[in-house]
Enzyme design. Structure first.
Site, PDB file in Angstrom:
ATOM      1  N   HIS A   1      51.755  39.119 -29.162  1.00  0.00           N
ATOM      2  CA  HIS A   1      52.542  38.018 -28.595  1.00  0.00           C
ATOM      3  C   HIS A   1      52.689  38.085 -27.088  1.00  0.00           C
ATOM      4  CE1 HIS A   1      54.154  36.466 -32.461  1.00  0.00           C
ATOM      5  NE2 HIS A   1      54.060  37.731 -32.834  1.00  0.00           N
TER       6      HIS A   1
ATOM      7  N   LYS B   1      64.935  28.517 -22.935  1.00  0.00           N
ATOM      8  CA  LYS B   1      64.109  29.652 -23.340  1.00  0.00           C
ATOM      9  C   LYS B   1      64.748  30.899 -22.750  1.00  0.00           C
ATOM     10  CE  LYS B   1      60.585  27.485 -21.321  1.00  0.00           C
ATOM     11  NZ  LYS B   1      59.491  27.494 -22.259  1.00  0.00           N
ATOM     12  N   ARG B   2      64.263  32.088 -23.136  1.00  0.00           N
ATOM     13  CA  ARG B   2      64.769  33.289 -22.495  1.00  0.00           C
ATOM     14  C   ARG B   2      64.568  33.190 -20.974  1.00  0.00           C
ATOM     15  NH1 ARG B   2      66.717  37.592 -25.816  1.00  0.00           N
ATOM     16  NH2 ARG B   2      66.752  38.719 -23.860  1.00  0.00           N
TER      17      ARG B   2
ATOM     18  N   LYS C   1      58.662  32.825 -16.673  1.00  0.00           N
ATOM     19  CA  LYS C   1      58.953  31.479 -17.172  1.00  0.00           C
ATOM     20  C   LYS C   1      59.421  30.560 -16.039  1.00  0.00           C
ATOM     21  CE  LYS C   1      60.181  33.208 -21.821  1.00  0.00           C
ATOM     22  NZ  LYS C   1      59.286  32.516 -22.773  1.00  0.00           N
TER      23      LYS C   1
ATOM     24  N   THR D   1      56.650  27.860 -28.284  1.00  0.00           N
ATOM     25  CA  THR D   1      56.827  27.069 -29.511  1.00  0.00           C
ATOM     26  C   THR D   1      57.828  25.958 -29.227  1.00  0.00           C
ATOM     27  OG1 THR D   1      58.364  28.807 -30.194  1.00  0.00           O
ATOM     28  CG2 THR D   1      56.208  28.775 -31.267  1.00  0.00           C
TER      29      THR D   1
ATOM     30  N   LYS E   1      58.061  21.753 -30.153  1.00  0.00           N
ATOM     31  CA  LYS E   1      59.240  21.044 -30.688  1.00  0.00           C
ATOM     32  C   LYS E   1      59.566  19.834 -29.811  1.00  0.00           C
ATOM     33  CE  LYS E   1      60.795  25.540 -32.264  1.00  0.00           C
ATOM     34  NZ  LYS E   1      61.562  26.749 -31.909  1.00  0.00           N
TER      35      LYS E   1
HETATM   36  C1  F58 Z   1      56.994  35.217 -27.598  1.00  0.00           C
HETATM   37  N1  F58 Z   1      57.356  36.591 -27.455  1.00  0.00           N
HETATM   38  C2  F58 Z   1      56.043  34.749 -26.510  1.00  0.00           C
HETATM   39  N2  F58 Z   1      58.900  38.307 -27.580  1.00  0.00           N
HETATM   40  O1  F58 Z   1      56.608  35.005 -25.245  1.00  0.00           O
HETATM   41  C3  F58 Z   1      55.819  33.256 -26.680  1.00  0.00           C
HETATM   42  O2  F58 Z   1      54.890  32.790 -25.750  1.00  0.00           O
HETATM   43  C4  F58 Z   1      55.309  32.988 -28.086  1.00  0.00           C
HETATM   44  O3  F58 Z   1      55.267  31.608 -28.331  1.00  0.00           O
HETATM   45  C5  F58 Z   1      56.221  33.619 -29.120  1.00  0.00           C
HETATM   46  O4  F58 Z   1      56.383  35.003 -28.859  1.00  0.00           O
HETATM   47  C6  F58 Z   1      55.686  33.472 -30.529  1.00  0.00           C
HETATM   48  O5  F58 Z   1      54.352  33.859 -30.586  1.00  0.00           O
HETATM   49  C7  F58 Z   1      58.619  36.981 -27.752  1.00  0.00           C
HETATM   50  O6  F58 Z   1      59.446  36.199 -28.184  1.00  0.00           O
HETATM   51  C8  F58 Z   1      60.105  38.892 -27.774  1.00  0.00           C
HETATM   52  O7  F58 Z   1      61.097  38.266 -28.103  1.00  0.00           O
HETATM   53  C9  F58 Z   1      60.188  40.380 -27.563  1.00  0.00           C
HETATM   54  C10 F58 Z   1      60.729  41.045 -28.807  1.00  0.00           C
HETATM   55  C11 F58 Z   1      60.899  42.531 -28.600  1.00  0.00           C
HETATM   56  C12 F58 Z   1      61.720  42.825 -27.428  1.00  0.00           C
HETATM   57  C13 F58 Z   1      61.215  42.148 -26.179  1.00  0.00           C
HETATM   58  C14 F58 Z   1      61.065  40.652 -26.382  1.00  0.00           C
END
Ligand code: F58
Length: 791
Positions: free
Chosen positions: A348, A527-528, A533, A635, A639
């Site tokens: 990811h 988003k985060r 970003k 994602t 949406k």
């Molecule tokens: C996200 N990653 C990607 N990671 O940033 C986003 O582009 C993508 O659409 C999504 O995954 C799904 O494929 C993401 O959300 C985290 O939340 C990590 C989890 C573990 C700790 C650090 C953040």
């Protein structure tokens, strides 16, 4: 089920499950009673699904994920079993309002962001399609922290979703496994025997996930950590009351919080324990289920497909090899092959700081046998591919991406661009050795939650035109395309959007005391908070626009409300500075008598799944402005497009595919491409040059620097101003000028309401491909080789 039958069922639960009388019941009681009545309707299809999977000897899919960002479940369940109208009527008959009751449910935030929400969408799609599947994860006592703002700065408080009864789960005390840590490895009778010196019990909690039309239900099984011997009576009787409870408290630490701070050694240890804890419990459960049906372990890859959601469960490789080799006596090479036959891995992120590495010391201490096996797996791989130069262990660290890749049949990216970049960057060598292994599965989102439930106005408009089957097959939205030319339809579409905006404005007024003009453009970035970003690019543009409006207060400005939402990781200093800046800019702009009628900035705290469900249907503009090459997919972008918000975005992640499908005329594209980003970054003067070339940008940064948003305090936002004009790794300055240009095109387009709506309709009509049903079907055919158990 009719509304009166449902009403009776609710009353029965209120009386007999909750011991409450209708006269004294609170909203909470009604919510529980309704949830139990709805849950009763799910249990039968759930049992039937489990039995059918056994009867058909179906291959099962196991989705291992540290995160499931499921949000609220009540509405999902009601909608999927087709009881929305009946539930509304039943609650009315009981003197209650269904929406109020549904909104009482806490938002289960067992995830950080996109990765966790993707897992939740996948569970729903797996059930809708009827693929026999289990989601496996951790039952965190505290989900993602609650965010508030104090004088503009982020504050974090623990999230307490389990303080209330969690109506959807069933505890399974019989499904429990002891999970060990530490200890030593000895040879015994030709086999390696691991004797851990510490153990906890993983207990299962099952939540049924019902698919659309209630035809199939899978299980989300979340593990809770408990002590092997919960209570030390001896210690208690000696008067050591704290010591007596210590074993339980210490074991429970493992499932206490989502993503513990891992900047300390203790934090790292706990995180690795969490990863092994849930992975080991899940694999034992998988093997136990397999053993109950088959007695030939070589069949495992035919009957079991395991998906690793990122590297967090990558210890599954060595753990499955350990089970097959050490416990079941399979030859090591065969065990590796067999394990690989079952395992697949989704990547990811390409950000180097986010790629997991564990020190050999920690891994060897906590999981000594696994550390041996990691070295063995690497040796076997090296022997088979002598040309290989990248080792699994490097500078004393185990690289979890390399481990996951080596132990997987398929490795997938989450958008087309991301998949190609994986091949060129992080996995370049492994890809050259295994050119068939990397595949693309572009993300998707479930249309049940993100359109049907979240946007009832749009949904009924669509269903009135093309029937309801778009909910099963989202690409049927294409049938709306000709209606983009139909002014009557455009009028109705516009009315639905305006009503959503008015509803959101009322909510803002009620909960945050801000009045938003529903006629203004709602420009949303949720988003985060992360530098890549580029929320700071967005706020910089707001500052420049504010300055420009001041220059010409009587100009023909397009009114806009910039809405931000998102949390920063508690230890991410710069992201927190960005939050502080956005709130400080909002304070100045919203109180400016000259400009505030044209430009406002709002930032509701504690962005979560439920808030996304409110914001997305009311958005006009979707901000997807990451530095090209950094956002794996996104994602939220999907949406928004489905709900008819136009995107302003870079060629990054799935934006590329969205732009392709909706057409560049219906998408506000700007910024450098990924190769251009790489080239520009090589010039150490990139930020200085960009600032010198654009006086607007220079003036906006200067306002941050000279204290315009900090009561004249030039120190407060100095780190941001210095970063922008210095390193600017994410190239905010270099993309600013083109972003400004695209934003002014957005303004012009928005003023022509009819043309705007036409573009919005085309976004909805052409985004059906982004259903997570499509994604899951892709995994089924290309990765899992699994099929639906529904005829
Ligand atoms: C996200 N990653 C990607 N990671 O940033 C986003 O582009 C993508 O659409 C999504 O995954 C799904 O494929 C993401 O959300 C985290 O939340 C990590 C989890 C573990 C700790 C650090 C953040």
């Amino acid at each position: 089920m009719t509304a009166p039958e449902l009403r009776d069922a609710i009353l029965r639960h209120l009386t007999y499950s909750l011991g409450k009388d209708a006269g004294t019941a609170t909203v909470y009681d009604w919510r529980l009673a309704l949830s139990y009545a709805v849950r009763d309707r799910i249990v039968d299809p759930w049992f039937a699904s489990t039995k059918a999977a056994y009867a058909k000897q179906s291959k099962r899919v196991y989705y291992l994920s540290m995160e499931f960002l499921i949000g609220r479940l009540l509405e999902d369940a009601i909608v999927n079993i087709g009881l929305l109208d009946e539930a509304g009527e039943a609650m009315n008959a009981l003197g209650q309002d269904l929406t109020t009751v549904m909104l009482d449910e806490p938002d289960a935030a067992l995830g950080n962001g996109g990765l966790g929400r993707l897992a939740a969408c996948f569970l729903e799609s797996l059930s809708t399609i009827g693929t026999p599947a289990y989601g496996y994860g951790i039952r965190y006592e505290h989900g993602l922290f609650k965010q508030s703002f104090f004088e503009g700065r982020q504050q974090e408080a623990p999230e307490e979703w389990l303080q209330q009864v969690h109506t959807w789960e069933f505890e399974r005390p019989e499904a429990a496994f002891q999970i060990g840590f530490g200890g030593s490895v000895k040879e015994q009778g030709g086999r390696m025997l691991w004797s851990p010196d510490e153990a906890v019990v993983a207990t299962a909690h099952d939540t049924p996930i019902i698919g659309w039309r209630g035809r199939w239900a899978n299980t989300l099984r979340l593990w809770e950590a408990r002590a092997v011997h919960g209570f030390d009576l001896g210690a208690f009787n000696r008067g050591d009351y704290f010591g007596a409870a210590e074993p339980e408290a210490s074991a429970r630490t493992i499932s206490r919080v989502l993503y513990p701070d891992d900047t300390t050694e203790d934090g790292k240890r706990l995180r690795l324990k969490q990863e092994y804890f849930f992975t080991a419990a899940s694999l034992r459960d998988v093997v136990r289920r397999f053993d109950s049906e088959y007695d030939d372990l070589s069949l495992l890859p035919q009957k079991v497909a395991i998906q690793l959601n990122d590297t967090h469960p990558a210890i599954a490789g060595p753990e499955l090899v350990r089970i097959l080799h050490d416990e079941k006596g399979m030859a090591l090479d065969t065990a590796i092959e067999t394990a690989r036959g079952c395992l697949n891995y989704t990547n990811h992120t390409l950000l180097p700081e986010a790629l997991e590495r564990w020190s050999e010391g920690l891994m060897g201490d906590l999981l000594p046998r696994h550390m041996d096996l990691i070295r063995k797996i690497d040796e076997v791989h090296a022997k088979e591919y002598p040309a290989r130069t990248v080792a699994m262990v490097e500078n004393g660290d185990v690289k979890m991406g390399e481990l996951a890749f080596t132990m997987a049949s398929h490795v997938n990216g989450v958008s087309a661009l991301h998949t190609e970049l994986m091949k060129e960057t992080v996995f370049q060598e492994l890809h050259a050795l295994h050119p068939e292994r990397i595949v693309n599965q572009t993300n998707g989102v479930t249309p049940r939650r993100w359109v049907l439930s979240a946007n009832p106005r749009l949904s009924s408009l669509v269903s009135g035109k093309i029937g309801m089957n778009w909910v099963d097959d989202l690409e049927q939205l294409k049938e709306l395309e000709p209606l983009a030319e139909d002014s009557g339809f455009r009028g109705d579409y516009d009315t639905a959007k305006r009503s959503n905006k008015a509803e959101l404005s009322n909510w803002f007024a009620k909960t945050h005391g801000v009045k938003l003009d529903p006629e203004a453009m709602f420009d949303v970035q949720i988003k985060r908070i992360h530098e890549y970003k580029r929320q700071h690019l967005n706020i910089l543009e707001a500052i420049a626009l504010w300055q420009e409006i001041h220059d010409d207060p009587n100009g023909d400005w397009t009114p806009r409300v910039k809405i931000f939402g998102g949390k920063a990781a508690p230890g991410y200093y710069f992201a927190k500075e960005i939050i502080y800046l956005i709130n400080s800019v909002a304070e100045v702009l919203n109180n400016d008598p000259v400009t505030s009628k044209y430009l406002k900035v709002v930032y509701p705290p504690n962005y979560n799944v439920s808030l996304a469900e409110q914001l997305i249907p009311a958005a006009d503009l979707s901000e997807q402005i990451s530095t090209a090459g950094k956002e794996a997919s996104g994602t939220g972008n999907m949406k928004f497009a489905l709900n008819g918000a136009l995107t302003i975005g870079t060629l990054d992640g799935a934006n590329v595919e969205i732009c392709d499908l909706v057409g560049p005329d219906n998408f506000f594209l700007f910024g450098m491409t990924e190769p251009q980003v790489v080239a520009r970054r090589a010039d150490p003067e990139h930020a200085a040059n960009a600032i010198a070339a654009d006086p607007r940008l220079a003036r906006a940064i200067e306002a941050i620097r000279n204290g315009a948003f900090s009561g004249g305090d030039a120190e407060r936002f100095k780190p941001i101003a210095d970063d922008l004009s210095g390193k600017d790794y994410f190239l905010v300055c270099s993309d600013f000028t083109d972003y400004w240009r695209a934003q002014r095109e957005v303004d012009a387009a928005y003023r022509d309401s009819d043309t705007w709506t036409r573009m919005a309709v085309l976004n909805t009509a052409r985004s059906g491909w982004f259903s997570s049903d499509r994604t899951i079907r892709g995994y089924m055919s290309d990765v899992w080789r699994a099929s639906s158990a529904l005829a």
